[in-house]
Design an enzyme around this catalytic site. Structure first.
Site, mmCIF file in Angstrom:
data_model
loop_
_atom_site.group_PDB
_atom_site.id
_atom_site.type_symbol
_atom_site.label_atom_id
_atom_site.label_comp_id
_atom_site.label_asym_id
_atom_site.label_seq_id
_atom_site.Cartn_x
_atom_site.Cartn_y
_atom_site.Cartn_z
ATOM 1 C CG ASP A 25 2.997 -3.250 -5.317
ATOM 2 O OD1 ASP A 25 3.699 -2.850 -6.265
ATOM 3 O OD2 ASP A 25 2.527 -2.475 -4.461
ATOM 4 C CE LYS A 130 3.088 0.273 -6.131
ATOM 5 N NZ LYS A 130 2.790 0.215 -4.709
ATOM 6 C CB CYS A 163 -0.720 -1.082 -4.033
ATOM 7 S SG CYS A 163 0.324 -0.716 -2.605
HETATM 8 N N1 TIU Z 1 0.843 -3.378 -2.498
HETATM 9 C C1 TIU Z 1 0.022 -3.072 -1.499
HETATM 10 O O1 TIU Z 1 -1.191 -3.163 -1.616
HETATM 11 N N2 TIU Z 1 0.603 -2.694 -0.292
HETATM 12 C C2 TIU Z 1 0.035 -2.909 0.941
HETATM 13 O O2 TIU Z 1 0.615 -2.543 1.956
HETATM 14 N N3 TIU Z 1 -1.153 -3.585 0.966
HETATM 15 C C3 TIU Z 1 -1.812 -4.028 2.071
HETATM 16 O O3 TIU Z 1 -2.946 -4.493 1.926
HETATM 17 N N4 TIU Z 1 -1.228 -3.986 3.258
#
Ligand code: TIU
Length: 222
Positions: A25, A130, A163
């Site tokens: 991500d 995802k 994530c």
């Molecule tokens: N990719 C991921 O970690 N999504 C989140 O929403 N992370 C946060 O720390 N908010």
């Protein structure tokens, strides 16, 4: 076989031929102002700082023939894969699907959902969208890793305790040896990053190992 002797909590042994790098991500929505991360009230500056280090790790994986898999947390434009419990939670400045400066928040195909340009996937690299925090949930990641014959996974990306940690735990339960590149991951909360690294390697690597990007690249011989 390769070994990262300095890995924590003890040396990490892996075969580069059956290892994959999973970059979680690294999207504009988490790393640039005006995206999903910022709507949740976070300062995104901390995450921007790791981009060159993640680029170095990706470059090393490519140079040593380790497949690179990129994930993106995002949803279909009709929000059919976004549970209301996720969209309606809390009081963000914009909700998933609302229009912000980088297009609709966390929606596939919008500028904000793209991976930052410095880390753009190379031709042929797998990009998995995802809907959840874990990259195995509602994606073909498991099948793709089986196709590649992967047994060990190296992780990078954001955020460490959301994530990245969720995916690492999913992978650990599926029988992979997992290592997190400490300086190629970041959190909006320094204390959460530190705690996540500690809990991953505690109890004899209960979730997996950690090591620096330099240590990983040295073991890969690049
Ligand atoms: N990719 C991921 O970690 N999504 C989140 O929403 N992370 C946060 O720390 N908010």
């Amino acid at each position: 076989m390769a070994e990262i002797a300095a890995a924590r909590p003890f040396p990490f042994t892996f075969d580069p031929a059956t290892t994959a790098l999973i970059v979680i991500d690294m999207q504009r929505d988490f790393i640039e102002p005006g995206g999903f991360g910022a709507t949740l009230g976070n300062d995104v500056t901390r995450l921007q700082a790791i981009v060159p280090t993640v680029a170095k790790l990706i470059g090393g994986a490519r140079a040593s023939g380790v497949p690179v898999i990129h994930t993106r947390e995002c949803h279909a434009s009709d929000l059919s894969d976004c549970p209301p419990a996720k969209r309606l939670r809390g009081a963000p400045t914009l909700r998933i699907g609302d229009t912000g400066p980088m297009g609709r928040i966390l929606i596939a195909g919008e500028p904000g959902a793209e991976i930052v340009p410095e880390l753009a996937p190379a031709a042929g690299e797998l990009i998995l969208d995802k809907p959840g925090k874990g990259a195995f949930y509602a994606t073909p990641l498991g099948e793709e890793l089986a196709r590649l014959g992967s047994r060990s996974l190296i992780f990078a990306g954001v955020t460490t305790e959301v994530c990245v940690q969720t995916t690492m735990r999913e992978a650990n339960d599926r029988g992979f040896d997992c290592l997190l590149a400490e300086d190629a991951t970041e959190s909006y909360f320094p204390a959460f990053k530190a705690a996540a690294l500690d809990m991953i390697r505690a109890q004899g690597a209960i979730v997996g190992w950690t090591a620096t990007v330099e240590e990983v690249l040295e073991a890969l011989g690049v």
